[in-house]
Design a protein around this motif. Structure first.
Motif, PDB file in Angstrom:
ATOM      1  N   LEU A  45       1.753  -7.548  -2.823  1.00 14.80           N
ATOM      2  CA  LEU A  45       0.761  -7.978  -1.748  1.00 14.80           C
ATOM      3  C   LEU A  45       0.265  -6.816  -1.098  1.00 14.80           C
ATOM      4  O   LEU A  45      -1.102  -6.764  -0.673  1.00 14.80           O
ATOM      5  CB  LEU A  45       1.610  -8.942  -0.621  1.00 14.80           C
ATOM      6  N   GLN A  46       1.080  -5.850  -0.753  1.00 12.45           N
ATOM      7  CA  GLN A  46       0.430  -4.457  -0.046  1.00 12.45           C
ATOM      8  C   GLN A  46      -0.722  -4.008  -0.772  1.00 12.45           C
ATOM      9  O   GLN A  46      -1.922  -3.563  -0.175  1.00 12.45           O
ATOM     10  CB  GLN A  46       1.435  -3.529   0.242  1.00 12.45           C
ATOM     11  N   ASN A  47      -0.326  -3.777  -2.084  1.00  7.97           N
ATOM     12  CA  ASN A  47      -1.547  -3.298  -3.022  1.00  7.97           C
ATOM     13  C   ASN A  47      -2.716  -4.124  -3.233  1.00  7.97           C
ATOM     14  O   ASN A  47      -3.828  -3.561  -3.102  1.00  7.97           O
ATOM     15  CB  ASN A  47      -0.681  -2.948  -4.183  1.00  7.97           C
ATOM     16  N   GLN A  48      -2.562  -5.496  -3.308  1.00  6.01           N
ATOM     17  CA  GLN A  48      -3.774  -6.065  -3.341  1.00  6.01           C
ATOM     18  C   GLN A  48      -4.437  -6.081  -1.881  1.00  6.01           C
ATOM     19  O   GLN A  48      -5.623  -5.941  -2.000  1.00  6.01           O
ATOM     20  CB  GLN A  48      -3.381  -7.825  -3.379  1.00  6.01           C
ATOM     21  N   GLY A  49      -3.799  -6.209  -1.067  1.00  4.99           N
ATOM     22  CA  GLY A  49      -4.635  -5.986   0.334  1.00  4.99           C
ATOM     23  C   GLY A  49      -5.402  -4.499   0.508  1.00  4.99           C
ATOM     24  O   GLY A  49      -6.538  -4.615   0.845  1.00  4.99           O
ATOM     25  N   SER A  65      -3.690   7.230  -3.450  1.00  5.42           N
ATOM     26  CA  SER A  65      -3.765   6.458  -4.402  1.00  5.42           C
ATOM     27  C   SER A  65      -2.032   5.959  -4.457  1.00  5.42           C
ATOM     28  O   SER A  65      -1.323   6.715  -4.341  1.00  5.42           O
ATOM     29  CB  SER A  65      -4.096   6.883  -5.638  1.00  5.42           C
ATOM     30  N   TYR A  66      -1.974   4.520  -4.521  1.00  2.00           N
ATOM     31  CA  TYR A  66      -0.747   3.964  -4.926  1.00  2.00           C
ATOM     32  C   TYR A  66      -0.431   4.006  -6.335  1.00  2.00           C
ATOM     33  O   TYR A  66      -1.281   3.327  -7.080  1.00  2.00           O
ATOM     34  CB  TYR A  66      -0.515   2.487  -4.165  1.00  2.00           C
ATOM     35  N   VAL A  67       0.842   4.454  -6.984  1.00  2.70           N
ATOM     36  CA  VAL A  67       0.896   4.373  -8.226  1.00  2.70           C
ATOM     37  C   VAL A  67       2.155   3.763  -8.582  1.00  2.70           C
ATOM     38  O   VAL A  67       2.947   3.432  -7.759  1.00  2.70           O
ATOM     39  CB  VAL A  67       1.079   5.831  -8.761  1.00  2.70           C
ATOM     40  N   ASN A  68       2.492   3.211  -9.826  1.00  2.00           N
ATOM     41  CA  ASN A  68       3.318   2.535 -10.249  1.00  2.00           C
ATOM     42  C   ASN A  68       4.592   3.301 -10.894  1.00  2.00           C
ATOM     43  O   ASN A  68       4.124   4.814 -11.029  1.00  2.00           O
ATOM     44  CB  ASN A  68       3.328   1.427 -11.193  1.00  2.00           C
TER      45      ASN A  68
END
Ligand code: FAD
Length: 407
Positions: free
Chosen positions: A361-365, A75-78
Motif C-alpha cells: 500500500l505504501q508503494n502504491q501511494g 526509489s523503493y526497491v524489492n
C-alpha cells in the motif's frame, strides 16, 4: 558576571554550539568529550525553522548550506533490487530554507568555529560532580579535578551528566519501538545524490550517497522491544544488527559484511527523553541529553542547536545567575520541545511497516502521489505541522534583552 567557568560534557551539536555562544557572550567554556575527536558518523540530519536562524546568527549558515547533501530523490526497491516506486526529492521539502546535512559535517563545522577560542579535553569523561554553594567540583576519568561555576550535560541520549545529577536513565527515556544503525561504506552502486530504500516487514534499509557521492551511508531500522546491550560495545551491537537482518534480501548481506570494515558505526534505540526539569542546582542539560525528540522527529539537531543558543542567551541576560537563566531557558523551550517531540508519534510505522500488505500500500501511494490532483495541497497539509513545530519558539536576542521572532 557570575559563573563564568562552564564545563560542557559532549562535543556534539548541542555542546559545541553552546561553547561558541558562551564564549561569544563572555563566559569561559571548557568542553570534555569522551571520543578522541569530535565524532563523525551518522546519517543526514535536517536543520529547519528556528534552527536556520540560529545557524545564521552563529555565523555557520553559509558553511552548512555549502555542505548540504543535495539528495535528488529516492526509489523503493524489492529484494531483487527492482525499483518499485520513486519520489522526487522536492516532495520531501518542508521549506526551501531547510538544509539537510551529514551529521558529521555539521559537527565539524561547529568544531572549526569553536576550536580556536574554546578549551577542549578529548578522550576523557566526567566521573563525579559535587554541587556546592560556590560551584561544582568535577573529577574526571583522566584529568585532574577542577571546579566550575556551572556544568552543562550535552552528552546525548545516554547522558552521563543526567545520570549523575538526576538519576537513572529508565526514569527519563521512552523507547519508541525501533533501533537505528548507520555506517559509512564505499559508494559501490554509484548512487548520484540518490537513495535506495528496501523495506521488509518490521525492517528497512536505506542506502544513500553522501559527501558529493564520494561515499555512501547504510541506514538500518528494525522494530524491537528494548534490547539489553553495552552502549560502548561495537562488536555486540553489530551482532544484534546482523541477527535482526538475517535472511533479508537485496544488498543486505553485502552491507552487513562491509559493516565490519566501516570507519564509523552508530547504533542506538529510537527513543525520546522527557523530564519535568532539565536543571538541578548548578547543572543543566541541553540537546538530546535533556529532550531528545528521536530521529523519527527529524528535529534532534535543530532542537540541540536552538537549545544551546537559548541557554547561552539566557545565562548572559541573567548576568550568569543560573537560577534565573535555567528557569527562563526551560520556559522558552518547553512548548517548542513538546511540539517537536510530538512529530515522532506515529512515524515508527512509516519507517518499518509491519506487513507485506502495508508495504504494498505504501508503494502504491508513493507511485500515485505525483499524479494526484491537488497533490501540492496534500503535501502542504502533510508538512504544515512540521513547519509550525520547527518555528514554535521566540528566540531571545543573543546577549539577552528583548525577543525576536524565529522567522
Ligand atoms: C556518532 C553519532 C551518530 C549519530 N547518528 C545519528 C543519525 O544517523 N540520525 C539521527 O537522527 N541522529 C543521530 N545521532 C544523534 C544526533 O546527533 C542528535 O540527535 C542531535 O544532533 C542532537 O545532538 P546532541 O549534541 O544533543 O547529541 P549527540 O550528537 O549524541 O552528541 C553527544 C556527544 O557527547 C559525547 N559523549 C557521550 N557521553 C559522554 C561522556 N560521558 N563524556 C563526554 N562526552 C560524551 C558523544 O561522544 C557525542 O560526541 C547521532 C549521534 C552520534 C553521537
Amino acid at each position: 558576571m557570575r559563573n563564568k567557568d562552564v564545563l560542557i560534557s559532549g562535543a556534539g551539536v548541542a555542546g559545541q554550539a553552546l561553547a561558541i555562544w558562551l564564549r561569544r557572550l563572555g563566559f569561559t567554556p571548557v568542553v570534555v568529550e569522551r571520543a578522541r575527536a569530535p565524532r563523525d558518523g551518522g546519517q543526514a540530519v535536517d536543520l529547519r525553522g528556528a534552527a536556520i536562524e540560529v545557524a545564521r546568527r552563529t555565523g555557520i549558515l553559509d558553511a552548512v548550506r555549502a555542505a548540504r547533501t543535495g539528495t535528488r530523490g529516492m526509489s523503493y526497491v524489492n529484494s531483487a533490487g527492482k525499483r518499485l516506486a520513486s519520489l522526487d526529492g522536492a516532495f520531501g521539502v518542508i521549506s526551501p530554507e531547510d538544509v539537510e546535512i551529514v551529521r558529521g559535517d555539521l559537527v565539524s563545522i561547529l568544531y572549526e568555529a569553536a576550536r580556536n577560542d574554546v578549551e577542549y579535553i578529548f578522550d576523557d569523561s566526567i566521573s563525579s560532580l559535587t554541587d556546592t554553594a560556590d560551584g561544582v567540583t568535577v573529577t574526571f576519568e583522566r584529568s585532574a579535578p577542577r571546579t566550575f561555576g556551572l556544568v552543562a550535560g550535552a552528552d546525548g541520549l545516554h547522558s552521563l551528566v543526567r545520570g549523575l545529577a538526576f538519576g537513572p536513565e529508565p526514569r527519563f527515556i521512552g523507547h519508541l519501538g525501533l533501533y537505528l544503525a548507520v555506517f559509512t561504506i564505499p559508494n559501490e552502486l554509484e548512487l548520484d545524490h540518490w537513495q535506495l530504500i528496501y523495506v521488509t516487514p518490521g525492517r528497512s534499509v536505506t542506502l544513500t550517497s553522501a559527501r558529493g557521492n564520494r561515499e555512501a551511508r547504510a541506514i538500518f531500522f528494525f522494530a524491537a522491544d528494548p534490547l539489553d546491550y553495552d552502549h560502548r560495545d561495537r562488536g555486540q551491537q553489530q551482532e544484534l544488527l546482523a541477527a535482526a537482518f538475517a535472511g533479508a534480501g537485496w544488498e543486505v548481506p553485502r552491507l552487513l559484511s562491509a559493516m565490519r570494515e566501516a570507519p564509523d558505526f552508530y547504533f542506538d534505540s529510537v527513543s525520546q527523553v522527557k523530564m519535568e526539569s532539565w536543571s538541578a542546582g548548578r547543572v543543566t542539560l541541553v540537546g538530546d541529553a535533556g529532550y531528545c525528540p528521536s530521529p523519527l522527529s527529524g528535529q534532534g539537531s535543530s532542537l540541540a542547536l536552538t537549545g544551546a543558543y537559548v541557554l547561552a542567551s539566557e545565562l548572559s541576560a541573567a548576568d550568569g545567575d543560573h537560577r534565573d537563566a535555567f528557569a527562563r531557558y526551560q520556559q522558552r523551550m518547553q512548548d517548542f520541545v513538546e511540539r517537536n517531540q510530538q512529530l515522532a508519534t506515529g512515524n515508527a510505522k512509516r519507517f518499518t511497516p509491519g506487513s507485506r500488505r502495508q508495504i504494498w500500500l505504501q508503494n502504491q501511494g508513493i507511485r500515485a502521489l505525483p499524479y494526484l490532483p491537488g497533490k501540492n495541497w496534500v503535501l502542504s497539509l502533510a508538512t504544515k505541522g512540521v513547519k509550525e513545530a520547527a518555528n514554535a519558539i521566540t528566540l531571545p536576542q543573543p546577549g539577552g534583552g528583548g525577543n525576536s521572532p524565529a522567522w
